[in-house]
Design a protein around this motif. Structure first.
Motif, mmCIF file in Angstrom:
data_model
loop_
_atom_site.group_PDB
_atom_site.id
_atom_site.type_symbol
_atom_site.label_atom_id
_atom_site.label_comp_id
_atom_site.label_asym_id
_atom_site.label_seq_id
_atom_site.Cartn_x
_atom_site.Cartn_y
_atom_site.Cartn_z
ATOM 1 N N GLY A 66 57.794 -8.625 29.270
ATOM 2 C CA GLY A 66 57.763 -7.550 30.269
ATOM 3 C C GLY A 66 56.803 -6.427 29.954
ATOM 4 N N ASN A 67 56.139 -6.499 28.801
ATOM 5 C CA ASN A 67 55.190 -5.422 28.494
ATOM 6 C C ASN A 67 54.013 -5.416 29.468
ATOM 7 O OD1 ASN A 67 56.539 -4.285 26.369
ATOM 8 N ND2 ASN A 67 54.869 -4.492 24.908
ATOM 9 N N ILE A 68 53.515 -4.212 29.709
ATOM 10 C CA ILE A 68 52.326 -4.046 30.561
ATOM 11 C C ILE A 68 51.183 -3.771 29.588
ATOM 12 C CG2 ILE A 68 51.287 -2.624 32.366
ATOM 13 C CD1 ILE A 68 54.206 -2.177 33.392
ATOM 14 N N VAL A 69 50.466 -4.826 29.258
ATOM 15 C CA VAL A 69 49.513 -4.762 28.150
ATOM 16 C C VAL A 69 48.229 -4.026 28.570
ATOM 17 C CG1 VAL A 69 48.172 -6.183 26.531
ATOM 18 C CG2 VAL A 69 50.479 -6.881 27.215
ATOM 19 N N LEU A 70 47.803 -3.135 27.682
ATOM 20 C CA LEU A 70 46.622 -2.309 27.960
ATOM 21 C C LEU A 70 45.404 -3.149 28.361
ATOM 22 C CD1 LEU A 70 45.075 0.397 27.870
ATOM 23 C CD2 LEU A 70 44.866 0.104 25.396
ATOM 24 N N THR A 71 45.121 -4.171 27.595
ATOM 25 C CA THR A 71 43.929 -4.977 27.912
ATOM 26 C C THR A 71 44.076 -5.662 29.280
ATOM 27 O OG1 THR A 71 44.917 -6.686 26.555
ATOM 28 C CG2 THR A 71 43.128 -5.425 25.559
ATOM 29 N N SER A 72 45.302 -5.982 29.666
ATOM 30 C CA SER A 72 45.507 -6.632 30.983
ATOM 31 C C SER A 72 45.260 -5.662 32.122
ATOM 32 C CB SER A 72 46.931 -7.173 31.125
ATOM 33 O OG SER A 72 47.233 -7.994 30.049
ATOM 34 N N VAL A 73 45.727 -4.411 31.975
ATOM 35 C CA VAL A 73 45.506 -3.472 33.081
ATOM 36 C C VAL A 73 44.019 -3.163 33.210
ATOM 37 C CG1 VAL A 73 47.827 -2.423 32.921
ATOM 38 C CG2 VAL A 73 45.920 -1.239 31.911
ATOM 39 N N ILE A 74 43.327 -3.176 32.073
ATOM 40 C CA ILE A 74 41.875 -2.927 32.134
ATOM 41 C C ILE A 74 41.185 -4.094 32.826
ATOM 42 C CG2 ILE A 74 39.775 -2.652 30.753
ATOM 43 C CD1 ILE A 74 41.549 -1.106 28.717
ATOM 44 N N SER A 75 41.554 -5.324 32.445
ATOM 45 C CA SER A 75 40.859 -6.431 33.129
ATOM 46 C C SER A 75 41.274 -6.551 34.587
ATOM 47 C CB SER A 75 40.956 -7.767 32.373
ATOM 48 O OG SER A 75 42.224 -7.963 31.903
ATOM 49 N N ALA A 76 42.427 -6.003 34.931
ATOM 50 C CA ALA A 76 42.825 -5.991 36.349
ATOM 51 C C ALA A 76 42.036 -4.945 37.140
ATOM 52 C CB ALA A 76 44.315 -5.715 36.468
ATOM 53 N N GLY A 77 41.388 -4.005 36.435
ATOM 54 C CA GLY A 77 40.555 -3.029 37.139
ATOM 55 C C GLY A 77 40.999 -1.582 37.011
ATOM 56 N N ALA A 78 42.038 -1.318 36.214
ATOM 57 C CA ALA A 78 42.468 0.087 36.069
ATOM 58 C C ALA A 78 41.433 0.883 35.297
ATOM 59 C CB ALA A 78 43.821 0.148 35.352
ATOM 60 N N LYS A 79 41.256 2.120 35.702
ATOM 61 C CA LYS A 79 40.275 3.001 35.037
ATOM 62 C C LYS A 79 40.962 4.104 34.244
ATOM 63 C CE LYS A 79 36.405 1.204 36.694
ATOM 64 N NZ LYS A 79 36.676 -0.220 36.505
ATOM 65 N N GLY A 80 42.291 4.030 34.162
ATOM 66 C CA GLY A 80 43.040 5.026 33.411
ATOM 67 C C GLY A 80 44.517 4.772 33.643
ATOM 68 N N LYS A 139 40.491 4.981 21.486
ATOM 69 C CA LYS A 139 39.533 4.114 20.785
ATOM 70 C C LYS A 139 38.585 3.447 21.770
ATOM 71 C CE LYS A 139 42.394 2.363 17.227
ATOM 72 N NZ LYS A 139 43.192 1.177 16.919
ATOM 73 N N ILE A 140 39.111 3.096 22.941
ATOM 74 C CA ILE A 140 38.270 2.395 23.920
ATOM 75 C C ILE A 140 37.915 3.302 25.117
ATOM 76 C CG2 ILE A 140 38.978 0.047 23.308
ATOM 77 C CD1 ILE A 140 40.986 0.233 25.640
ATOM 78 N N ARG A 141 38.094 4.617 24.921
ATOM 79 C CA ARG A 141 37.763 5.618 25.945
ATOM 80 C C ARG A 141 38.434 5.335 27.289
ATOM 81 N NH1 ARG A 141 32.730 8.530 24.737
ATOM 82 N NH2 ARG A 141 32.168 7.969 22.631
ATOM 83 N N PHE A 142 39.684 4.972 27.223
ATOM 84 C CA PHE A 142 40.465 4.712 28.440
ATOM 85 C C PHE A 142 41.306 5.968 28.696
ATOM 86 C CE2 PHE A 142 44.130 2.634 30.625
ATOM 87 C CZ PHE A 142 43.421 2.053 31.668
ATOM 88 N N PRO A 143 41.050 6.679 29.826
ATOM 89 C CA PRO A 143 41.731 7.961 30.044
ATOM 90 C C PRO A 143 43.247 7.824 30.222
ATOM 91 C CG PRO A 143 39.870 7.683 31.553
ATOM 92 C CD PRO A 143 40.104 6.346 30.903
ATOM 93 N N VAL A 144 43.971 8.688 29.529
ATOM 94 C CA VAL A 144 45.434 8.712 29.640
ATOM 95 C C VAL A 144 45.877 10.100 30.085
ATOM 96 C CG1 VAL A 144 47.640 8.340 28.467
ATOM 97 C CG2 VAL A 144 45.604 7.152 27.668
ATOM 98 N N VAL A 145 46.684 10.145 31.132
ATOM 99 C CA VAL A 145 47.312 11.396 31.562
ATOM 100 C C VAL A 145 48.757 11.344 31.066
ATOM 101 C CG1 VAL A 145 48.031 12.801 33.534
ATOM 102 C CG2 VAL A 145 45.837 11.579 33.613
ATOM 103 N N VAL A 146 49.041 12.143 30.044
ATOM 104 C CA VAL A 146 50.394 12.115 29.469
ATOM 105 C C VAL A 146 51.258 13.145 30.181
ATOM 106 C CG1 VAL A 146 51.777 12.271 27.377
ATOM 107 C CG2 VAL A 146 49.415 11.510 27.218
ATOM 108 N N CYS A 147 52.389 12.702 30.682
ATOM 109 C CA CYS A 147 53.283 13.606 31.418
ATOM 110 C C CYS A 147 54.242 14.308 30.458
ATOM 111 C CB CYS A 147 54.088 12.836 32.462
ATOM 112 S SG CYS A 147 53.043 11.988 33.653
ATOM 113 N N ALA A 148 54.629 15.515 30.855
ATOM 114 C CA ALA A 148 55.560 16.319 30.060
ATOM 115 C C ALA A 148 56.456 17.086 31.015
ATOM 116 C CB ALA A 148 54.770 17.296 29.191
ATOM 117 N N SER A 149 57.689 17.358 30.565
ATOM 118 C CA SER A 149 58.643 18.039 31.448
ATOM 119 C C SER A 149 58.694 19.539 31.233
ATOM 120 C CB SER A 149 60.056 17.490 31.201
ATOM 121 O OG SER A 149 60.071 16.121 31.459
ATOM 122 N N THR A 150 58.252 19.989 30.057
ATOM 123 C CA THR A 150 58.338 21.413 29.725
ATOM 124 C C THR A 150 57.026 21.851 29.047
ATOM 125 O OG1 THR A 150 59.168 20.942 27.506
ATOM 126 C CG2 THR A 150 60.827 21.236 29.228
#
Ligand code: G3P
Length: 224
Positions: free
Chosen positions: A73-87, A111-122
């Motif tokens: 059930g993991n959503i693997v980073l390399t898979s989302v990239i090959s599917a076309g995600a840009k972040g 490491k691979i310059r893949f943008p991450v928006v990290v969410c926070a509650s406070t």
């Protein structure tokens, strides 16, 4: 992707799943082009490939995992990239993770310059997430998510306290009008995350356009 960003979180709403995800992403694209602003659809993992092949604006995943191998059930980073995600979004209030997992995931993505928006509650959590130096941190008070009561009006302090961080700070929760968007930017946010106001609207494209105007008008004013 130029700031300010307008992220549309499709979540798992039927109105933004499968074929509807493609239709909604195309609406985002039309408005992005019309207003010349950055609109980013954040889609379910199963829809990334479908959507990314139909639009030219960047498409984000809603979550990624970095551990490949025996993890059902993991959503693997390399898979989302090959599917076309840009972040990707990470640690959304509806998909929280441990700090050690966030730290590892942000490091892998950087490491691979893949943008991450990290969410926070406070603001405290936002500060901790900013210490990882992700692409951006998004502050979203969970109690306002899906309420139509905008964070920028109901809790401006939470934005003000976070915008001094050394990474771009976005905000979300309850944003539903162009005034909410403009207020968020006025408080120092570098973009907004919106879900229900767009996805559940009977006039999705018009709503995206109106919210986009909040970004456009603010950007025009501040570039004078
Ligand atoms: O990621 C954005 C989201 O959590 C905000 O949801 O429905 O309040 O716009 P909503």
């Amino acid at each position: 992707m130029k700031l300010p960003l307008f992220l549309v979180n499709f979540k798992a709403y039927p109105q933004a799943t499968g074929k509807n995800a493609v239709l909604l992403a195309k609406k985002c694209q039309r408005v992005a082009k019309k207003l010349n602003i950055s609109i980013i659809p954040c889609v379910q993992a199963a829809d990334i490939s479908l959507v990314a092949h139909k639009v030219s604006i960047p498409v984000f995943a809603q979550h990624v995992d970095t551990a490949p191998g025996a993890h059902t059930g993991n959503i693997v980073l390399t898979s989302v990239i090959s599917a076309g995600a840009k972040g990707t979004l990470l640690n959304h209030a509806e998909r929280t993770l441990s700090f050690s997992t966030i730290k590892q995931t942000v490091a892998e993505c950087k490491k691979i310059r893949f943008p991450v928006v990290v969410c926070a509650s406070t603001p405290k959590e936002a500060k901790r997430m900013a210490s990882l130096k992700p692409f951006a941190v998004a502050i979203e008070p969970p109690e306002l998510i899906g309420t139509g009561i905008s964070v920028s009006r109901a809790n401006p302090g939470i934005i003000k306290k976070s915008v001094a961080l050394k990474v771009p700070v976005l905000c979300g929760a309850g944003i539903s009008s162009k005034e909410d968007v403009a207020k968020a930017l006025e408080l120092g946010a570098k973009g907004v995350l919106v879900a229900s106001a767009v996805v559940l609207s009977g006039h999705q494209e018009k709503t995206i356009y109106l919210l986009g105007l909040g970004i456009k008008n603010y950007s025009c004013l501040t570039s004078i």
